[in-house]
Every structure is written in structure tokens, then in C-alpha cells.
Design a protein around this motif. Structure first.
Motif, PDB file in Angstrom:
ATOM      1  N   ARG A 169      14.347  55.393 114.689  1.00  0.00           N
ATOM      2  CA  ARG A 169      15.078  56.558 115.201  1.00  0.00           C
ATOM      3  C   ARG A 169      15.244  56.453 116.707  1.00  0.00           C
ATOM      4  NH1 ARG A 169      11.347  59.177 111.936  1.00  0.00           N
ATOM      5  NH2 ARG A 169      10.331  60.202 113.672  1.00  0.00           N
ATOM      6  N   VAL A 170      16.390  56.943 117.182  1.00  0.00           N
ATOM      7  CA  VAL A 170      16.671  56.985 118.618  1.00  0.00           C
ATOM      8  C   VAL A 170      17.091  58.411 118.965  1.00  0.00           C
ATOM      9  CG1 VAL A 170      18.093  56.105 120.504  1.00  0.00           C
ATOM     10  CG2 VAL A 170      17.406  54.576 118.645  1.00  0.00           C
ATOM     11  N   SER A 171      16.453  58.987 119.956  1.00  0.00           N
ATOM     12  CA  SER A 171      16.797  60.353 120.360  1.00  0.00           C
ATOM     13  C   SER A 171      18.251  60.424 120.825  1.00  0.00           C
ATOM     14  CB  SER A 171      15.873  60.815 121.492  1.00  0.00           C
ATOM     15  OG  SER A 171      16.298  62.060 122.022  1.00  0.00           O
ATOM     16  N   PRO A 172      18.959  61.490 120.475  1.00  0.00           N
ATOM     17  CA  PRO A 172      20.355  61.612 120.921  1.00  0.00           C
ATOM     18  C   PRO A 172      20.493  62.092 122.363  1.00  0.00           C
ATOM     19  CG  PRO A 172      19.757  63.489 119.568  1.00  0.00           C
ATOM     20  CD  PRO A 172      18.571  62.572 119.553  1.00  0.00           C
ATOM     21  N   VAL A 173      19.375  62.481 122.990  1.00  0.00           N
ATOM     22  CA  VAL A 173      19.436  63.011 124.354  1.00  0.00           C
ATOM     23  C   VAL A 173      18.393  62.332 125.234  1.00  0.00           C
ATOM     24  CG1 VAL A 173      20.299  65.252 123.599  1.00  0.00           C
ATOM     25  CG2 VAL A 173      17.838  64.881 123.790  1.00  0.00           C
TER      26      VAL A 173
ATOM     27  N   LYS B 175      14.962  57.939 127.286  1.00  0.00           N
ATOM     28  CA  LYS B 175      15.277  58.327 125.912  1.00  0.00           C
ATOM     29  C   LYS B 175      14.130  57.890 125.000  1.00  0.00           C
ATOM     30  CE  LYS B 175      19.460  58.439 124.349  1.00  0.00           C
ATOM     31  NZ  LYS B 175      20.831  58.183 123.798  1.00  0.00           N
ATOM     32  N   GLU B 176      13.715  58.785 124.117  1.00  0.00           N
ATOM     33  CA  GLU B 176      12.614  58.475 123.202  1.00  0.00           C
ATOM     34  C   GLU B 176      13.121  57.692 121.998  1.00  0.00           C
ATOM     35  OE1 GLU B 176       8.810  60.739 121.189  1.00  0.00           O
ATOM     36  OE2 GLU B 176      10.770  61.732 121.080  1.00  0.00           O
ATOM     37  N   ILE B 177      12.325  56.690 121.597  1.00  0.00           N
ATOM     38  CA  ILE B 177      12.603  55.955 120.368  1.00  0.00           C
ATOM     39  C   ILE B 177      11.357  55.997 119.487  1.00  0.00           C
ATOM     40  CG2 ILE B 177      14.260  54.396 121.449  1.00  0.00           C
ATOM     41  CD1 ILE B 177      12.074  52.239 121.436  1.00  0.00           C
TER      42      ILE B 177
ATOM     43  N   SER C 242       5.796  56.066 119.285  1.00  0.00           N
ATOM     44  CA  SER C 242       6.804  56.752 120.093  1.00  0.00           C
ATOM     45  C   SER C 242       6.772  56.136 121.487  1.00  0.00           C
ATOM     46  CB  SER C 242       6.523  58.255 120.171  1.00  0.00           C
ATOM     47  OG  SER C 242       5.273  58.499 120.784  1.00  0.00           O
ATOM     48  N   ALA C 243       7.947  55.810 122.016  1.00  0.00           N
ATOM     49  CA  ALA C 243       8.048  55.174 123.326  1.00  0.00           C
ATOM     50  C   ALA C 243       9.279  55.696 124.042  1.00  0.00           C
ATOM     51  CB  ALA C 243       8.114  53.654 123.186  1.00  0.00           C
ATOM     52  N   SER C 244       9.267  55.600 125.358  1.00  0.00           N
ATOM     53  CA  SER C 244      10.386  56.063 126.178  1.00  0.00           C
ATOM     54  C   SER C 244      11.057  54.868 126.849  1.00  0.00           C
ATOM     55  CB  SER C 244       9.909  57.054 127.237  1.00  0.00           C
ATOM     56  OG  SER C 244       9.413  58.230 126.627  1.00  0.00           O
ATOM     57  N   ILE C 245      12.389  54.836 126.800  1.00  0.00           N
ATOM     58  CA  ILE C 245      13.170  53.751 127.378  1.00  0.00           C
ATOM     59  C   ILE C 245      13.974  54.295 128.561  1.00  0.00           C
ATOM     60  CG2 ILE C 245      14.912  51.994 126.946  1.00  0.00           C
ATOM     61  CD1 ILE C 245      12.326  51.591 125.387  1.00  0.00           C
ATOM     62  N   PRO C 246      13.890  53.666 129.740  1.00  0.00           N
ATOM     63  CA  PRO C 246      14.620  54.148 130.916  1.00  0.00           C
ATOM     64  C   PRO C 246      16.129  54.231 130.671  1.00  0.00           C
ATOM     65  CG  PRO C 246      12.983  52.521 131.557  1.00  0.00           C
ATOM     66  CD  PRO C 246      13.017  52.523 130.059  1.00  0.00           C
ATOM     67  N   GLU C 247      16.765  55.124 131.397  1.00  0.00           N
ATOM     68  CA  GLU C 247      18.188  55.409 131.211  1.00  0.00           C
ATOM     69  C   GLU C 247      19.067  54.166 131.327  1.00  0.00           C
ATOM     70  OE1 GLU C 247      21.598  58.418 133.088  1.00  0.00           O
ATOM     71  OE2 GLU C 247      19.582  58.345 133.937  1.00  0.00           O
TER      72      GLU C 247
END
Length: 334
Positions: free
Chosen positions: A188-192, A200-202, A153-158
């Protein structure tokens, strides 16, 4: 008077000779200096590369955490105290297997010990509560996870969310194995977006199972977002600029030709050349700041002088490593 005239003539002659010698030495010194701008027989030492069509890979760099694709916390059905624990950290379990017993007895009232069942198959990934621990129906006895199917699980900047989609590939490095490159794919890519982090979490799945990968590991993720193909590339710092235009020096035998180029996309200071150069041409990558159109050169690439062939091609030219350069550095692109 005659003696005075002789001294003056002698002094003038010596001065003229000294000035002439000094000028000759200065001219010779200037021509012998590497990178000097003298004309005539001056030869400039340079390094070169052969142009190839290479794919540049744009990327986003982020951090993530390795976790089980499926994990679940286990709760008891009744409050009480843990009477016994049938598993330990790392134990494999099957769905429906008893993992602990809870004693719900209270003063003056006796009940049968209540079993706690495994809701899924997997492995115990958190230490179970010890015998005697007081629990309620909201207390986690332990956690079960599928350690054979791991994900990141990782977070991608806006600012990068427009590039996100399932199927993107990624390169992963783990702290425990810093020299090993693992590969994963976005599933998977978070919708929010998270309103606090503005990210956004991927979720990424590893392309291959590997026993070296453990849940809970810290991961450094290079997520490849865009490919730029079908153009020759060269390092931007190998170009010279004048009046907001870019120029490259193309090897022509033992001389160079200055040529204006148009640049496209760039990654890690390596840019596409959209016009002005062709695949297979040899260009100067070091020493270009001292050159002018038609300057004479000596190629010292790899520390070995190489004499150009008559048609401007050289045998044994090292392969262009621009793609490697474009993959290893930048914080937002590969």
C-alpha cells in the motif's frame, strides 16, 4: 704550468664520467619505478576486470517499524474499576473471548460486573491494565494484534514519491539480526503526503513468515525503485577523463588500447557503458592513470601475475562484482 694543465684535464674527465654515470642511474631508476612514465621497455602493473552485462538496481534507503497488519485497542462498555483480567501479555485470544471484567459499582448502587470482549482474534500485544485500575469508556484496556501477519510502515521523502507503487521489492535488516536479510513487498502507498515531514507512508508485507520477526522492531529498508538493464558496466573511477570525455583502457595481449566511452545510468559509482566497450572485453580498473595508448602492462589482479593469451582473453578471470558493488552502498540507489 704543465702540472696545472694536467690537473685541470683530469678534473674535467672525472666530471664527465660522473655525470654520465648519474644519467644512466637516473634512467634505470625511472624505468624500474611502478607507474613510471618512462618509454621503451617500461611495463606497468595493473588490475583488470572482464566486462559483463549487469543490472543496476536504483534504490531508496529509509527506516521503518514492524507492526501487526491488523491490531485494535480494546475499550470497556462501562466505566468503573478493573475487577479481574483473564489474559496477560502475549496470550492468544479468539474473537468474542472475555479478556477482563469491569466493576461499575458506585456507592449506594450495585451492578453486575461488565465483561470486556476481544473484538478480533490475535495475541495480546500490550500489557493489560492491572486489577483496580479506574477506567472509562475511553480507556484502553489492552491491544490485540495479529502477530502471525506482520508488516512494515515506512516514510519516503517527497523527492522520491513519483517512483512509489505497489509491488516494489525491498530488502530489510533488523537490529536484532544485522547479518540476516529479509525480503518484503510494497502493498500500500498513502495517497497523501504528511504535511509536517513532507514524506509519504508506505506499507510493506514480508514475503515469508519468520518467527524471528517481532512487532515493534526497528527496520532498515532498502526499497528498490528502478532497474537499469542490458548494458555492460564498470566502476566510474576506473575511467580517465580528458576534455569532459571518458576513456577506458582495453587489454590487448600485453598492451592496452585507449578507447572513448559513453556512459549511461550510474548507481554507487558503477556506470553503464552505452558505447565504446563490449561484453567480454577486459579493461583496466587500477593503474590506468599511468597508462597511454599502446602502453605495455603486467596484470596483477588478485595479487597474481597473469599472462594474457594471444587473442587478449584470459582464462580464470574472476567474475565481475559490479552488481554487488551497486547493491551495498549508496543512500539512494542500489
Amino acid at each position: 704550468m704543465r702540472k696545472s694543465h694536467i690537473v685541470m684535464i683530469t678534473t674535467a674527465a672525472v666530471t664527465v664520467v660522473a655525470v654520465g654515470v648519474a644519467l644512466m642511474l637516473a634512467k634505470k631508476s625511472n624505468q624500474g619505478m611502478p607507474g613510471g612514465r618512462g618509454r621503451g621497455g617500461t611495463t606497468f602493473s595493473v588490475k583488470t576486470m572482464t566486462l559483463e552485462k549487469t543490472t543496476l538496481h536504483d534504490y531508496v534507503s529509509t527506516n521503518g517499524e514492524v507492526e501487526s497488519q491488523s491490531s485494535i485497542e480494546v475499550f470497556p462498555d462501562m466505566a468503573g474499576r478493573v475487577a479481574s483480567v483473564e489474559v496477560h501479555l502475549g496470550s492468544p485470544v479468539k474473537k468474542g473471548q472475555i479478556i477482563a471484567y469491569v466493576d461499575p459499582n458506585e456507592p449506594g448502587v450495585r451492578y453486575v460486573k461488565n465483561p470486556v470482549y476481544a473484538p478480533i482474534s490475535g495475541s495480546i500485544v500490550s500489557s493489560p491494565l492491572k486489577v483496580g485500575a479506574k477506567v472509562s469508556t475511553n480507556t484502553v484496556i489492552t491491544t490485540i494484534g495479529d502477530i502471525n501477519n506482520l508488516q512494515i510502515s515506512a516514510s519516503i521523502p517527497e523527492r522520491y514519491v513519483a517512483l512509489l507503487k505497489p509491488g516494489l521489492s525491498a530488502s530489510v535488516r533488523l537490529e536484532a539480526y544485522p547479518d540476516v536479510e529479509f525480503f518484503a513487498t510494497v502493498t500500500r502507498v498513502s495517497p497523501v503526503l504528511d504535511k509536517n515531514s513532507r514524506a509519504k507512508e508506505i506499507i510493506l508485507s514480508f514475503d515469508k513468515e519468520d518467527s524471528r520477526i517481532n512487532a515493534g522492531m526497528f527496520a532498515k529498508v532498502i526499497l528498490y525503485t528502478m532497474d537499469y538493464e542490458n548494458e555492460v558496466v564498470m566502476p566510474i573511477d576506473s575511467l580517465v577523463t580528458k576534455d569532459d570525455k571518458y576513456y577506458a583502457f582495453v587489454v590487448k595481449g600485453d598492451t592496452v588500447e585507449r578507447r572513448e566511452v559513453t556512459l549511461g545510468k550510474s548507481v554507487n559509482a558503477v556506470a553503464q557503458v552505452l558505447s565504446g566497450l563490449s561484453e567480454g572485453e577486459i579493461v583496466v580498473t587500477e593503474g590506468q592513470t599511468s597508462l597511454s595508448d599502446g602502453a605495455k602492462i603486467r596484470d596483477i589482479t588478485n595479487g597474481v601475475q597473469t599472462e594474457p593469451a594471444a587473442n587478449g582473453e584470459r582464462a580464470g578471470k574472476p567474475a565481475d562484482n559490479a552488481e554487488k558493488s551497486g547493491r551495498e552502498n549508496r543512500g539512494g540507489a542500489r
